[in-house]
Write a protein that holds these residues in place. Structure first.
Motif, short mmCIF file in Angstrom:
data_model
loop_
_atom_site.label_atom_id
_atom_site.label_comp_id
_atom_site.label_asym_id
_atom_site.label_seq_id
_atom_site.Cartn_x
_atom_site.Cartn_y
_atom_site.Cartn_z
N THR A 159 -0.70 44.64 -25.01
CA THR A 159 -1.10 44.91 -23.62
C THR A 159 -0.94 46.39 -23.29
OG1 THR A 159 1.09 44.23 -22.84
CG2 THR A 159 -0.65 42.58 -22.79
N ASP A 160 0.07 47.04 -23.82
CA ASP A 160 0.22 48.48 -23.61
C ASP A 160 -0.97 49.25 -24.19
OD1 ASP A 160 2.59 48.22 -22.26
OD2 ASP A 160 3.86 48.69 -23.98
N ALA A 161 -1.58 48.68 -25.23
CA ALA A 161 -2.73 49.33 -25.87
C ALA A 161 -4.05 48.96 -25.21
CB ALA A 161 -2.77 48.99 -27.35
N GLY A 162 -4.01 48.13 -24.18
CA GLY A 162 -5.23 47.85 -23.43
C GLY A 162 -5.72 46.43 -23.43
N GLU A 163 -5.09 45.53 -24.22
CA GLU A 163 -5.55 44.14 -24.24
C GLU A 163 -5.11 43.41 -22.97
OE1 GLU A 163 -5.02 40.09 -26.93
OE2 GLU A 163 -4.66 42.03 -27.85
N THR A 164 -5.94 42.48 -22.51
CA THR A 164 -5.61 41.65 -21.36
C THR A 164 -5.28 40.24 -21.85
OG1 THR A 164 -7.12 42.93 -19.97
CG2 THR A 164 -6.36 40.81 -19.11
N ILE A 165 -4.11 39.76 -21.52
CA ILE A 165 -3.63 38.46 -22.01
C ILE A 165 -3.16 37.64 -20.81
CG2 ILE A 165 -1.97 37.27 -23.49
CD1 ILE A 165 -1.77 39.88 -25.13
N ARG A 166 -3.51 36.37 -20.82
CA ARG A 166 -3.02 35.45 -19.81
C ARG A 166 -2.45 34.23 -20.53
NH1 ARG A 166 -4.34 37.08 -14.76
NH2 ARG A 166 -3.94 35.05 -13.81
N VAL A 167 -1.43 33.62 -19.95
CA VAL A 167 -0.70 32.51 -20.58
C VAL A 167 -0.91 31.27 -19.73
CG1 VAL A 167 1.52 31.68 -21.41
CG2 VAL A 167 1.00 34.14 -21.48
N LEU A 168 -1.28 30.18 -20.40
CA LEU A 168 -1.53 28.91 -19.72
C LEU A 168 -0.57 27.86 -20.25
CD1 LEU A 168 -3.44 27.49 -17.69
CD2 LEU A 168 -4.92 26.94 -19.63
N ASP A 169 0.16 27.22 -19.35
CA ASP A 169 1.11 26.19 -19.74
C ASP A 169 0.38 25.04 -20.43
OD1 ASP A 169 2.91 23.77 -19.49
OD2 ASP A 169 4.19 25.27 -18.56
N ALA A 170 0.95 24.55 -21.53
CA ALA A 170 0.31 23.48 -22.30
C ALA A 170 0.10 22.22 -21.48
CB ALA A 170 1.14 23.16 -23.54
N GLU A 171 0.94 21.99 -20.47
CA GLU A 171 0.77 20.81 -19.64
C GLU A 171 -0.57 20.83 -18.90
OE1 GLU A 171 4.01 20.15 -17.03
OE2 GLU A 171 5.51 20.04 -18.62
N ALA A 172 -1.10 22.02 -18.66
CA ALA A 172 -2.36 22.13 -17.93
C ALA A 172 -3.55 21.63 -18.73
CB ALA A 172 -2.60 23.59 -17.51
N VAL A 173 -3.42 21.59 -20.06
CA VAL A 173 -4.54 21.16 -20.90
C VAL A 173 -4.30 19.79 -21.52
CG1 VAL A 173 -5.20 23.54 -21.39
CG2 VAL A 173 -3.71 22.33 -23.00
N ALA A 174 -3.17 19.17 -21.22
CA ALA A 174 -2.85 17.88 -21.85
C ALA A 174 -3.92 16.84 -21.58
CB ALA A 174 -1.48 17.39 -21.36
N GLY A 175 -4.49 16.83 -20.39
CA GLY A 175 -5.47 15.82 -20.03
C GLY A 175 -6.80 15.96 -20.73
N VAL A 176 -7.07 17.12 -21.33
CA VAL A 176 -8.34 17.32 -22.04
C VAL A 176 -8.11 17.38 -23.55
CG1 VAL A 176 -9.45 18.43 -20.09
CG2 VAL A 176 -8.23 19.84 -21.76
N GLU A 177 -6.92 17.01 -24.00
CA GLU A 177 -6.62 17.02 -25.43
C GLU A 177 -6.40 15.60 -25.96
OE1 GLU A 177 -4.83 21.33 -26.52
OE2 GLU A 177 -3.35 19.87 -25.83
N THR A 178 -7.06 14.63 -25.36
CA THR A 178 -6.86 13.24 -25.78
C THR A 178 -7.37 12.98 -27.18
OG1 THR A 178 -8.94 12.66 -24.69
CG2 THR A 178 -6.91 12.38 -23.41
N ASP A 179 -8.34 13.78 -27.64
CA ASP A 179 -8.84 13.60 -29.01
C ASP A 179 -8.43 14.73 -29.93
OD1 ASP A 179 -10.39 15.53 -27.83
OD2 ASP A 179 -12.29 14.78 -28.62
#
Length: 208
Positions: free
Chosen positions: A117-137
């Motif tokens: 990020t200091d070198a310019g990359e943009t990173i965002r973090v998403l809690d795994a619980e937020a995607v649990a409902g779309v990971e059924t398969d």
């Protein structure tokens, strides 16, 4: 927390059902690196796995062997190389899905992300619980999108070692995946806020 199931995220099934050409690790790297360094389009990256094997990265090796101080010193040594890549890194939008508690690998990777990020990359973090409902398969795929014409599903073995990637060139599929990665990115938390709360207070990870 965002209800991604209601939003209808299709990333997993769409990627798995779309034909693509599998490239072993070396041909994959030979193809992807020039595309990343020489392109002009935004780059979208999705990381879902919680542990990888990176024996070619000295800092990872030090962390894996339990030498946390050396691992951090080696990350500092990566900064000049990352600064040299700042033009490419500034085009990269990374969404990192994180489980709790963070794995030793994730704790190490987040230290690398500070330098990125200091070198310019943009990173965002998403809690795994937020995607649990779309990971059924199955878990969401590891993805790298390089503009509207090419996308890669990044492939790993059971130990998290990089095996190459599967190139997908269906523009309609890439368009939908780009839209959904942008949505996941927008739902994520700013990396530095996440790091300050979840990572900075932690003691060195136990890898033994």
């Amino acid at each position: 927390m965002a209800d991604l199931t209601a939003r209808g995220t299709r990333l997993g099934p769409l990627v798995r059902e779309t034909p693509g050409r599998v490239l072993p690790r070396e041909p994959y790297n030979d193809e992807v690196i020039p595309r990343v360094l020489g392109g002009a389009h935004p780059l979208w990256k999705l990381e879902r796995m919680q542990s990888f094997s990176e024996p070619d990265v000295p800092s990872w090796v030090a962390a894996h062997e339990g030498d946390w101080r050396r691992a951090l010193e080696l990350i500092e040594g990566m900064r000049p190389g990352l600064r040299a890549m700042s033009q490419s890194l500034s085009r990269l939008r990374r969404t990192r899905i994180a489980e709790r508690p963070p794995s030793p690998y994730l704790q190490w990777e987040m230290q690398v992300f500070l330098a990125r990020t200091d070198a310019g990359e943009t990173i965002r973090v998403l809690d795994a619980e937020a995607v649990a409902g779309v990971e059924t398969d199955g878990p969401l795929p590891e993805l790298l999108i390089i503009g509207p014409d090419v996308m890669y599903e990044i492939l790993y073995d059971d130990a998290g070692g990089h095996m190459g990637g599967r190139r997908i060139e269906d523009r309609d599929v890439i368009r939908v995946c780009t839209e959904e990665l942008a949505e996941l990115f927008a739902l994520g938390e700013d990396f530095r806020a996440y790091f300050a709360r979840e990572i900075a207070p932690l003691p060195p990870p136990r890898t033994a």
